[in-house]
Design a protein around this motif. Structure first.
Motif, short mmCIF file in Angstrom:
data_model
loop_
_atom_site.label_atom_id
_atom_site.label_comp_id
_atom_site.label_asym_id
_atom_site.label_seq_id
_atom_site.Cartn_x
_atom_site.Cartn_y
_atom_site.Cartn_z
N MET A 157 122.04 86.86 19.55
CA MET A 157 121.40 86.84 20.86
C MET A 157 122.44 86.83 21.98
SD MET A 157 117.94 84.50 20.71
CE MET A 157 118.67 83.05 19.91
N LYS A 158 123.52 86.11 21.75
CA LYS A 158 124.61 86.10 22.74
C LYS A 158 125.23 87.49 22.85
CE LYS A 158 129.12 84.04 23.75
NZ LYS A 158 130.17 83.09 23.29
N GLU A 159 125.50 88.12 21.71
CA GLU A 159 126.11 89.46 21.72
C GLU A 159 125.22 90.47 22.45
OE1 GLU A 159 126.97 90.64 17.71
OE2 GLU A 159 129.08 90.02 17.92
N GLU A 160 123.90 90.34 22.26
CA GLU A 160 122.96 91.29 22.87
C GLU A 160 122.58 90.87 24.29
OE1 GLU A 160 121.60 94.19 21.65
OE2 GLU A 160 123.09 94.02 20.03
N ASN A 161 123.11 89.73 24.75
CA ASN A 161 122.81 89.19 26.09
C ASN A 161 121.30 89.07 26.31
OD1 ASN A 161 123.47 88.18 28.66
ND2 ASN A 161 123.34 90.21 29.60
N LYS A 162 120.63 88.49 25.32
CA LYS A 162 119.18 88.30 25.42
C LYS A 162 118.86 87.29 26.52
CE LYS A 162 117.46 90.91 22.09
NZ LYS A 162 116.46 91.98 22.34
N GLN A 163 117.95 87.66 27.40
CA GLN A 163 117.54 86.80 28.51
C GLN A 163 116.31 86.01 28.09
OE1 GLN A 163 119.55 86.64 31.41
NE2 GLN A 163 120.79 87.79 29.92
N VAL A 164 116.56 84.92 27.36
CA VAL A 164 115.48 84.11 26.81
C VAL A 164 115.75 82.64 27.10
CG1 VAL A 164 114.97 85.76 24.96
CG2 VAL A 164 116.65 83.93 24.56
N LYS A 165 114.72 81.83 26.87
CA LYS A 165 114.85 80.38 26.96
C LYS A 165 114.54 79.80 25.59
CE LYS A 165 113.77 80.21 31.89
NZ LYS A 165 112.86 79.71 32.95
N ILE A 166 115.27 78.76 25.22
CA ILE A 166 115.21 78.22 23.86
C ILE A 166 114.58 76.83 23.85
CG2 ILE A 166 116.58 77.58 21.84
CD1 ILE A 166 116.67 80.56 22.49
N VAL A 167 113.73 76.62 22.84
CA VAL A 167 113.19 75.29 22.53
C VAL A 167 113.62 74.96 21.11
CG1 VAL A 167 111.12 73.90 22.24
CG2 VAL A 167 111.20 75.63 24.04
N THR A 168 114.24 73.80 20.91
CA THR A 168 114.69 73.45 19.56
C THR A 168 114.65 71.94 19.35
OG1 THR A 168 116.51 73.57 17.96
CG2 THR A 168 117.12 73.42 20.30
N PRO A 169 114.26 71.50 18.15
CA PRO A 169 114.34 70.08 17.80
C PRO A 169 115.67 69.71 17.18
CG PRO A 169 113.18 71.24 16.09
CD PRO A 169 113.53 72.27 17.12
N SER A 170 116.55 70.70 16.99
CA SER A 170 117.80 70.48 16.27
C SER A 170 118.94 70.24 17.24
CB SER A 170 118.13 71.71 15.40
OG SER A 170 119.47 71.66 14.94
N PHE A 171 119.63 69.11 17.09
CA PHE A 171 120.78 68.78 17.92
C PHE A 171 121.88 69.82 17.74
CE2 PHE A 171 124.86 66.60 18.57
CZ PHE A 171 124.67 66.08 19.84
N THR A 172 122.14 70.23 16.50
CA THR A 172 123.18 71.21 16.23
C THR A 172 122.85 72.55 16.85
OG1 THR A 172 123.73 70.12 14.14
CG2 THR A 172 124.46 72.39 14.40
N THR A 173 121.60 72.98 16.70
CA THR A 173 121.18 74.25 17.30
C THR A 173 121.28 74.21 18.81
OG1 THR A 173 119.71 74.79 15.47
CG2 THR A 173 119.22 75.85 17.57
N ALA A 174 120.89 73.09 19.42
CA ALA A 174 120.98 72.96 20.87
C ALA A 174 122.42 73.12 21.35
CB ALA A 174 120.41 71.60 21.30
N ASN A 175 123.36 72.51 20.64
CA ASN A 175 124.77 72.64 21.02
C ASN A 175 125.26 74.07 20.89
OD1 ASN A 175 125.39 70.04 21.85
ND2 ASN A 175 125.95 69.35 19.80
N LEU A 176 124.85 74.75 19.81
CA LEU A 176 125.24 76.15 19.64
C LEU A 176 124.68 77.03 20.75
CD1 LEU A 176 124.81 76.55 15.77
CD2 LEU A 176 126.96 76.51 17.04
N CYS A 177 123.45 76.74 21.17
CA CYS A 177 122.84 77.50 22.25
C CYS A 177 123.57 77.28 23.56
CB CYS A 177 121.37 77.13 22.39
SG CYS A 177 120.31 77.74 21.06
N LEU A 178 123.94 76.05 23.83
CA LEU A 178 124.70 75.75 25.05
C LEU A 178 126.03 76.49 25.05
CD1 LEU A 178 124.03 71.92 25.48
CD2 LEU A 178 123.18 73.78 26.93
#
Length: 221
Positions: free
Chosen positions: A34-55
């Motif tokens: 998603m970062k490579e494709e510059n996707k313009q989205v908003k993320i909802v996640t219950p995962s602390f690890t996933t949230a950090n990766l998204c940030l």
């Protein structure tokens, strides 16, 4: 295979979507794409690890409690059958994952072929999030259902592992079960059980990856 599954998932994501993400390595690949494709989205996640990766990837994160709908959500699992019933056991965040799933128009599991079965083999336990005061009563009721129970512990913490909600995490091992509907109902109706990691008729689709192919399978009915 995980990258192949994540690339197939990427094809389903459109700019402007609110996207739910679970945890695991396949999801981390999807975040990278998603970062490579510059996707313009908003993320909802219950995962602390996933949230950090998204940030780190520059993706916007929304807290679940402010979201009334999710356009599409992706998650992994340990086992999934041909009817798209799934078992998730590792992270102990299944209650919040089910909230994300309930908000999502599409809840899609990303797996490789080793996790796709005709029927769930129950090689992994069903995880229960349990209110502490109900600990002994729930354990007795699981024994009556023929299950063996392990209270989850962590080497880095003294005592029983607790969920993000402050409740106990119990790993309940069942033998392969033909009547998942009845098992799901009995577990859900046990007083003191907040949620269970059996995702019965929750997923709308799965993406199954092999070494050379990916297949998108939709739930019938």
């Amino acid at each position: 295979m995980k990258k192949r599954s994540a690339l197939r998932a990427l094809e389903l994501i459109e700019d402007g979507m609110i996207v739910g993400l679970g945890g695991g390595s396949t999801i981390s690949h999807l975040i990278h794409f998603m970062k490579e494709e510059n996707k313009q989205v908003k993320i909802v996640t219950p995962s602390f690890t996933t949230a950090n990766l998204c940030l780190e990837a520059g993706l916007t994160i929304l807290p679940t409690y402010l979201v009334s709908h999710i356009d599409i959500a992706f998650d992994g699992c340990d086992e999934v059958d041909q009817s798209l019933n799934a078992l998730k056991s590792g992270g102990g965040i299944h209650t919040q994952e089910k909230i994300v799933a309930s908000l999502a128009k599409d809840y899609i599991l990303l797996v490789d072929e080793s996790k796709f079965f005709e029927e769930l083999p129950f090689k992994v336990p069903i995880v229960l999030e349990v209110i502490p005061e109900a600990r002994m009563d729930v354990a007795n009721k699981m024994n009556e259902l023929g299950a063996s129970i392990v209270e989850r512990k962590c080497s880095a913490k003294d005592g029983i592992t607790r969920s993000d909600n402050g409740n106990l995490i119990l790993d309940v091992q069942f033998k392969p079960h033909q009547d998942l509907e009845t098992l799901n109902r009995k577990l859900q109706q046990t007083v003191g059980v907040v949620e269970i990691s059996l995702f019965y008729q929750v997923a709308t689709k799965i993406i199954v990856a092999t070494e050379t192919t990916t297949e998108l399978i939709e739930r019938n009915g």
